[in-house]
Scaffold this active site. Structure first.
Site, short mmCIF file in Angstrom:
data_model
loop_
_atom_site.label_atom_id
_atom_site.label_comp_id
_atom_site.label_asym_id
_atom_site.label_seq_id
_atom_site.Cartn_x
_atom_site.Cartn_y
_atom_site.Cartn_z
N ASP A 26 -31.64 -1.15 83.83
CA ASP A 26 -31.54 -2.18 84.96
C ASP A 26 -32.88 -2.78 85.11
OD1 ASP A 26 -28.90 -1.70 84.81
OD2 ASP A 26 -28.85 -0.84 86.94
N LYS A 131 -23.02 -4.09 83.25
CA LYS A 131 -22.19 -3.03 84.02
C LYS A 131 -21.77 -3.25 85.57
CE LYS A 131 -26.37 -0.02 84.83
NZ LYS A 131 -26.08 0.03 86.27
N CYS A 164 -28.93 4.31 89.55
CA CYS A 164 -28.40 3.90 88.14
C CYS A 164 -28.72 4.76 87.09
CB CYS A 164 -28.78 2.57 88.12
SG CYS A 164 -27.64 1.44 89.08
C1 C5J Z 1 -29.99 0.40 90.29
C2 C5J Z 1 -29.19 0.16 92.53
N1 C5J Z 1 -30.12 -0.13 89.30
N2 C5J Z 1 -30.32 0.98 93.10
N3 C5J Z 1 -29.22 0.10 91.29
O1 C5J Z 1 -30.30 1.59 90.34
O2 C5J Z 1 -28.60 -0.07 93.47
#
Ligand code: C5J
Length: 225
Positions: A26, A131, A164
């Site tokens: 991400d 995802k 994540c």
């Molecule tokens: C991720 C989030 N990528 N913090 N998403 O950690 O909502």
């Protein structure tokens, strides 16, 4: 099979060249840049910048060796049919997932803000996983993609460490992958949560996996192309 020892915690990680995918979680504009989902939740997104350079160094190392690379994006379909109401109803009540922000609709697939930052943009041949959840395995083809390439180990980078990244590590661990978290290549809006996550991963004899500094990983890699 030859292995490459990496100085890690809680003990040496025996990397198997060719069987270890780099998984970058991400590294999207929605989390790293102002105006995205991360900032909509009140976070100081500049805290994630520190992970970009180290992640790029890993990416270049994997590319130079032709080893598998996976990029993930937290994203939802434009009709939000893959976004549970419970996920959308939390957060900032005046700027929710799917609402329009400066970079387009927050966390919606295809929007400018949902793309991976240009510095780390995927190239042809790399796996890109969209995802809908926090973990990279839930409701995605990631397991099949890894199995098709004979991958058994994951070297993990990305953001955010305790959300994540940690969820993906736990999902991967339960599926039998050996996971190594690269410390400088992950970041959180909450530095204390990052530190705690690393400790949780390596505690109890590596109950979730291993952690190592970037320098230890890069120093151990066999010569690239
Ligand atoms: C991720 C989030 N990528 N913090 N998403 O950690 O909502």
């Amino acid at each position: 099979m030859s292995t490459t020892p990496i100085a890690a915690r809680p003990f040496q990680f025996d990397l198997q060249p060719g069987r270890a995918a780099l998984v970058i979680i991400d590294m999207q504009r929605d989390f790293i840049e102002p105006g995205g989902f991360g900032e909509s939740l009140g976070n100081d997104v500049s805290l994630l910048e520190a992970a970009v350079g180290p992640t790029l160094a890993l990416l270049q190392a994997w590319r130079a060796r032709g080893w598998p690379v996976v990029h993930t994006r937290e994203s939802h379909l434009p009709d939000l049919s893959d976004c549970p109401p419970a996920k959308r109803s939390r957060g900032n009540p005046s700027l929710r997932i799917g609402d329009a922000g400066p970079g387009g609709r927050l966390l919606v697939r295809g929007e400018p803000g949902n793309q991976i930052i240009p510095t780390l943009a995927p190239i042809d041949g790399e796996i890109v996983i969209d995802k809908p959840g926090k973990g990279a395995f839930y409701a995605t083809p990631l397991q099949a993609e890894l199995q098709a390439r004979g991958v058994t180990q994951l070297v993990v980078a990305g953001v955010t460490t305790e959300v994540c990244v940690q969820t993906t590590l736990r999902e991967a661990n339960d599926r039998g992958y050996d996971c190594l978290l690269v410390e400088e290549a992950t970041a959180s809006y909450f530095p204390a949560f990052k530190a705690a996550t690393i400790e949780m991963v390596v505690a109890q004899g590596g109950i979730v996996g291993w952690a190592a500094p970037l320098a230890a990983v890069l120093a151990a890699l066999p010569d690239g192309a």
